[in-house]
Write a protein that holds these residues in place. Structure first.
Motif, PDB file in Angstrom:
ATOM      1  N   GLN A  68     -85.694 -62.341 -26.835  1.00 39.95           N
ATOM      2  CA  GLN A  68     -85.817 -61.481 -27.808  1.00 39.95           C
ATOM      3  C   GLN A  68     -85.127 -59.980 -27.420  1.00 39.95           C
ATOM      4  OE1 GLN A  68     -90.116 -61.586 -28.471  1.00 39.95           O
ATOM      5  NE2 GLN A  68     -90.107 -63.212 -29.723  1.00 39.95           N
ATOM      6  N   LYS A  73     -84.461 -60.841 -33.692  1.00 39.71           N
ATOM      7  CA  LYS A  73     -85.349 -61.689 -33.648  1.00 39.71           C
ATOM      8  C   LYS A  73     -85.184 -62.976 -34.561  1.00 39.71           C
ATOM      9  CE  LYS A  73     -90.298 -61.352 -34.381  1.00 39.71           C
ATOM     10  NZ  LYS A  73     -91.165 -61.039 -33.276  1.00 39.71           N
ATOM     11  N   ALA A  76     -83.306 -65.138 -32.140  1.00 34.60           N
ATOM     12  CA  ALA A  76     -84.441 -65.720 -31.315  1.00 34.60           C
ATOM     13  C   ALA A  76     -85.114 -66.666 -31.652  1.00 34.60           C
ATOM     14  CB  ALA A  76     -85.232 -64.615 -30.601  1.00 34.60           C
TER      15      ALA A  76
END
Length: 101
Positions: A68, A73, A76
């Motif tokens: 992260q 985001k 990830a």
């Protein structure tokens, strides 16, 4: 993705494989202790199982934190959706071939 991100992913995968190997060995130790009624092996095995789960949990949290930090985001999460089923399959295959569970 940068080289350092790729390195982090493979480092995390390596650490998960090492942790799952420790877990399989701990289960084998516990299983042999139960079969031979050795209290020492059972205690050592159960302690090793707890330690292995702790290492796997710590590595999971640490690996996701690093991902992260390096990725957005959504990227990830996408890598996690692909990555964790692979890890679970590797652990499952290791357990069924080594431990027989």
């Amino acid at each position: 993705m940068s080289d350092s991100t790729i390195k982090d992913i493979f480092d995390h995968l390596r650490n998960m494989l090492i942790g799952s190997t420790f877990l399989a060995l701990a289960v084998l130790l516990t299983k042999n202790g139960v079969d031979s009624s050795s209290v020492y092996h059972m205690i050592l095995g159960f302690t090793s199982i707890l330690g292995s789960f702790g290492l796997l949990a710590y590595n999971s949290v640490h690996g996701m934190k690093k991902l992260q930090e390096r990725l957005s985001k959504p990227k990830a999460i996408l890598i996690s959706v692909i990555y964790y089923p692979i890890i679970l399959e590797i652990i499952r295959v290791g357990w069924t071939t080594q431990v027989g569970l």
